[in-house]
Motif scaffolding. Structure first.
Motif, short mmCIF file in Angstrom:
data_model
loop_
_atom_site.label_atom_id
_atom_site.label_comp_id
_atom_site.label_asym_id
_atom_site.label_seq_id
_atom_site.Cartn_x
_atom_site.Cartn_y
_atom_site.Cartn_z
N PHE A 3 43.01 20.69 -13.03
CA PHE A 3 43.77 19.73 -12.23
C PHE A 3 43.11 19.47 -10.87
N ARG A 4 42.61 20.51 -10.23
CA ARG A 4 41.97 20.32 -8.92
C ARG A 4 40.73 19.43 -9.04
N GLU A 5 39.93 19.64 -10.07
CA GLU A 5 38.73 18.82 -10.26
C GLU A 5 39.12 17.38 -10.61
N ALA A 6 40.20 17.20 -11.37
CA ALA A 6 40.68 15.85 -11.68
C ALA A 6 41.12 15.14 -10.40
N ILE A 7 41.83 15.85 -9.54
CA ILE A 7 42.27 15.26 -8.26
C ILE A 7 41.05 14.87 -7.43
N LYS A 8 40.08 15.74 -7.36
CA LYS A 8 38.87 15.43 -6.59
C LYS A 8 38.15 14.21 -7.16
N THR A 9 38.11 14.12 -8.48
CA THR A 9 37.45 12.98 -9.13
C THR A 9 38.13 11.68 -8.73
N TRP A 10 39.46 11.68 -8.77
CA TRP A 10 40.20 10.49 -8.37
C TRP A 10 39.99 10.17 -6.90
N LYS A 11 40.05 11.18 -6.05
CA LYS A 11 39.93 10.94 -4.61
C LYS A 11 38.58 10.37 -4.21
N GLN A 12 37.52 10.79 -4.85
CA GLN A 12 36.18 10.32 -4.45
C GLN A 12 35.81 9.02 -5.15
N SER A 13 36.62 8.57 -6.07
CA SER A 13 36.29 7.40 -6.87
C SER A 13 36.61 6.10 -6.14
N ALA A 14 35.84 5.08 -6.43
CA ALA A 14 36.12 3.74 -5.93
C ALA A 14 37.14 3.04 -6.84
N TYR A 15 37.42 3.63 -7.99
CA TYR A 15 38.40 3.09 -8.93
C TYR A 15 39.75 3.03 -8.25
N SER A 16 40.36 1.86 -8.17
CA SER A 16 41.57 1.74 -7.36
C SER A 16 42.85 1.51 -8.16
N HIS A 17 42.74 1.15 -9.43
CA HIS A 17 43.94 0.87 -10.22
C HIS A 17 44.81 2.12 -10.34
N ASN A 18 45.98 2.09 -9.74
CA ASN A 18 46.94 3.21 -9.76
C ASN A 18 46.38 4.50 -9.17
N LYS A 19 45.39 4.42 -8.32
CA LYS A 19 44.72 5.61 -7.79
C LYS A 19 45.69 6.54 -7.06
N SER A 20 46.42 6.03 -6.09
CA SER A 20 47.30 6.91 -5.31
C SER A 20 48.42 7.47 -6.17
N MET A 21 48.94 6.66 -7.10
CA MET A 21 49.98 7.16 -7.99
C MET A 21 49.44 8.28 -8.88
N ARG A 22 48.24 8.10 -9.40
CA ARG A 22 47.66 9.12 -10.28
C ARG A 22 47.37 10.41 -9.53
N ILE A 23 46.87 10.30 -8.32
CA ILE A 23 46.60 11.50 -7.50
C ILE A 23 47.91 12.24 -7.25
N SER A 24 48.96 11.50 -6.90
CA SER A 24 50.27 12.13 -6.65
C SER A 24 50.80 12.83 -7.90
N MET A 25 50.64 12.19 -9.05
CA MET A 25 51.11 12.81 -10.30
C MET A 25 50.35 14.10 -10.60
N LEU A 26 49.05 14.08 -10.40
CA LEU A 26 48.25 15.29 -10.64
C LEU A 26 48.61 16.39 -9.65
N GLU A 27 48.84 16.03 -8.40
CA GLU A 27 49.22 17.04 -7.40
C GLU A 27 50.58 17.64 -7.73
N ARG A 28 51.53 16.82 -8.18
CA ARG A 28 52.84 17.35 -8.59
C ARG A 28 52.71 18.29 -9.78
N GLU A 29 51.86 17.91 -10.73
CA GLU A 29 51.65 18.75 -11.91
C GLU A 29 51.00 20.08 -11.52
#
Length: 133
Positions: free
Chosen positions: A84-110
């Motif tokens: 989960f931590r590596e997934a969060i890091k992948t999302w945070k460093q990515s330029a991919y923006s579709h649902n980015k903040s929502m996905r990061i929040s979901m992973l952090e909650r999980e």
């Protein structure tokens, strides 16, 4: 993680091929050869370092696959806090923006729900926690 740190753009492709090959050997009757959570985490790490635009969505797919395979007994453990931590890091460093903040929040909650960890990923410092793999 050696491939991930190699700065070789094809590293993630080789890691994915290795994962597929391990599953083929396992399914062909070699029960001692099968991917583990550590195998998947290594591939997630490769994706994070690949900086490919679709890396976050592929990492999400790997997390989903790990969870599904754990439920049916195909792998021995569910995704770990490292997954989960590596997934969060992948999302945070990515330029991919579709649902980015929502996905990061979901992973952090999980991450918190499963492991009791509130993670300051930007600094790489886990806080709290109940353990885990």
């Amino acid at each position: 993680t050696g491939w991930a740190r190699s700065n070789d753009s094809a590293a993630v492709d080789r890691a994915e091929i290795m994962l597929q090959h391990m599953w083929k050997l396992h399914d062909a009757g070699l029960p001692d050869i099968r991917p583990t959570v550590g195998s998947y985490n290594s591939i997630i790490f490769c994706w994070k370092h690949s900086r490919r635009p679709y890396a976050p969505t592929r990492v999400d797919s790997l997390l989903h696959e790990m969870g599904r395979f754990f439920k049916i007994g195909r792998i021995e453990k569910p995704p770990s806090h490292v997954s989960f931590r590596e997934a969060i890091k992948t999302w945070k460093q990515s330029a991919y923006s579709h649902n980015k903040s929502m996905r990061i929040s979901m992973l952090e909650r999980e991450l918190y729900k499963r492991f009791g960890i509130v993670d300051d990923v930007s600094k790489g410092v886990p806080r709290g926690g109940r353990g885990g793999n």
